[in-house]
Scaffold this active site. Structure first.
Site, PDB file in Angstrom:
ATOM      1  N   ASP A  67       0.812  -1.212   0.000  1.00 55.19           N
ATOM      2  CA  ASP A  67       0.000   0.000   0.000  1.00 55.19           C
ATOM      3  C   ASP A  67       0.847   1.263   0.000  1.00 55.19           C
ATOM      4  OD1 ASP A  67       0.933  -0.529   2.578  1.00 55.19           O
ATOM      5  OD2 ASP A  67      -1.048  -0.895   3.411  1.00 55.19           O
ATOM      6  N   GLU A 143      -9.613  -1.888   5.680  1.00 56.28           N
ATOM      7  CA  GLU A 143     -10.221  -1.553   6.965  1.00 56.28           C
ATOM      8  C   GLU A 143     -11.478  -2.397   7.189  1.00 56.28           C
ATOM      9  OE1 GLU A 143      -8.419   0.029   8.795  1.00 56.28           O
ATOM     10  OE2 GLU A 143      -7.768   1.984   8.083  1.00 56.28           O
TER      11      GLU A 143
HETATM   12  C1  F6R Z   1       1.520  -1.404   6.066  1.00 54.50           C
HETATM   13  C2  F6R Z   1       0.239  -2.070   6.236  1.00 54.50           C
HETATM   14  C3  F6R Z   1      -0.540  -1.990   7.499  1.00 54.50           C
HETATM   15  C4  F6R Z   1       0.313  -2.279   8.725  1.00 54.50           C
HETATM   16  C5  F6R Z   1      -0.528  -2.237   9.990  1.00 54.50           C
HETATM   17  C6  F6R Z   1       0.313  -2.416  11.230  1.00 54.50           C
HETATM   18  O1  F6R Z   1       2.041  -1.624   4.777  1.00 54.50           O
HETATM   19  O2  F6R Z   1      -0.205  -2.662   5.310  1.00 54.50           O
HETATM   20  O3  F6R Z   1      -1.601  -2.895   7.439  1.00 54.50           O
HETATM   21  O4  F6R Z   1       0.897  -3.544   8.574  1.00 54.50           O
HETATM   22  O5  F6R Z   1      -1.208  -1.026  10.073  1.00 54.50           O
HETATM   23  O6  F6R Z   1       1.176  -1.345  11.365  1.00 54.50           O
HETATM   24  P1  F6R Z   1       2.377  -1.374  12.434  1.00 54.50           P
HETATM   25  O7  F6R Z   1       3.294  -2.441  11.995  1.00 54.50           O
HETATM   26  O8  F6R Z   1       3.018  -0.013  12.318  1.00 54.50           O
HETATM   27  O9  F6R Z   1       1.740  -1.624  13.739  1.00 54.50           O
END
Ligand code: F6R
Length: 261
Positions: A67, A143
């Site tokens: 993303d 989401e």
């Molecule tokens: C990032 C992504 C998101 C993150 C998720 C967790 O490329 O796709 O889904 O993996 O928001 O984020 P962190 O690792 O920062 O807790």
């Protein structure tokens, strides 16, 4: 889904990196699906170490990221392209032209999303996809209520995601509201899925994804539909799992389980 639990974040990261490294060693032109965020940083650090000290080469690898925020230039401090360049690509030998991150400045976003999907197909499909999990159970930026059949598309971010990610921006208002994200359907086409999660703040989402019903309200639960999904967790992220005792018991008895050291 295979569930592997490690005492620390470092051990979890090293074990996941060992699995990735084995895939790249077996198939030097592997197609890797990558994620941003805090969670995979330990994995990337270990892959860099294996490259520098262990001779692991990424020179034939192709990568696709999940993303990107809409509206941020590739060199913006918080863009996912910049994150990947800084955290991994500039420190290994992957040719820059082999790395793909959605273009947050694409003029025709639907056309760009179709092209991104086609590039994945043309590369032969993703061999292994790394995933983090959001506090609301999202994978990529899918989401709650995202279709489990969704494809790469323009997506609005949930309030919790914007608030979670505000720590990286000067102000909450600076967090983009839109992103381009691979869909759940796109992700499920990867040949192998690796979900990484650490910290207590992820425990509820992890339990819902692994042991709850398959639901678009927790898009990470779609991993239950994949034949080759593995969750690498640290002790805290595994804290709400009802079958924790079983996962620990069986992990200790698997002769070929990825070792944590
Ligand atoms: C990032 C992504 C998101 C993150 C998720 C967790 O490329 O796709 O889904 O993996 O928001 O984020 P962190 O690792 O920062 O807790």
């Amino acid at each position: 889904m295979e569930v592997l639990i490690y005492p620390t974040y470092e051990q979890m990261s090293v074990a996941a990196a060992a699995e990735m490294a084995a895939i790249v060693r077996a198939k030097p032109d592997a197609v890797l699906g990558l994620a941003t965020g805090s969670t995979p940083l330990g994995l990337y650090t270990e892959l860099i170490r294996l490259h520098k000290e262990g001779g692991l080469s990424f020179s034939k690898v192709t990568t696709f990221n999940l993303d990107e925020y809409v509206g941020l230039e590739g060199n913006h401090e918080q863009s996912y392209r910049r994150f990947m360049n800084d955290s991994l690509f500039s420190q290994i030998d992957v040719p820059p032209g082999n790395t793909h991150v959605p273009d947050g400045l694409a003029k025709d976003i639907p056309a760009h999303c179709r092209e991104y999907e086609q590039q994945i197909v043309d590369a032969g499909g993703i061999d292994v996809q790394i995933l983090g999990i959001g506090g609301d159970g999202h994978i990529a930026f899918n989401e709650p209520s995202s279709s489990l059949a969704s494809r790469t598309r323009l997506k609005t971010l949930a309030r919790q995601t914007i608030e979670d990610n505000a720590r990286f921006f000067d102000r909450l208002e600076d967090v983009p509201v839109y992103a381009i994200t691979m869909g759940v359907g796109t992700i499920l086409e990867a040949r192998k899925l690796i979900l990484l999660a650490n910290k207590k703040s992820k425990a509820a989402a992890v339990a819902a994804a692994i042991e709850g019903p398959v639901t678009s309200m927790v898009t990470a639960s779609a991993l239950q539909l994949h034949p080759h999904g593995t969750a690498f967790l640290d002790d805290e992220a595994a804290g709400d799992l009802k079958m924790r005792e079983y996962y620990d018991w069986i992990q200790a008895r698997k002769p070929d389980a990825p070792k944590s050291s």
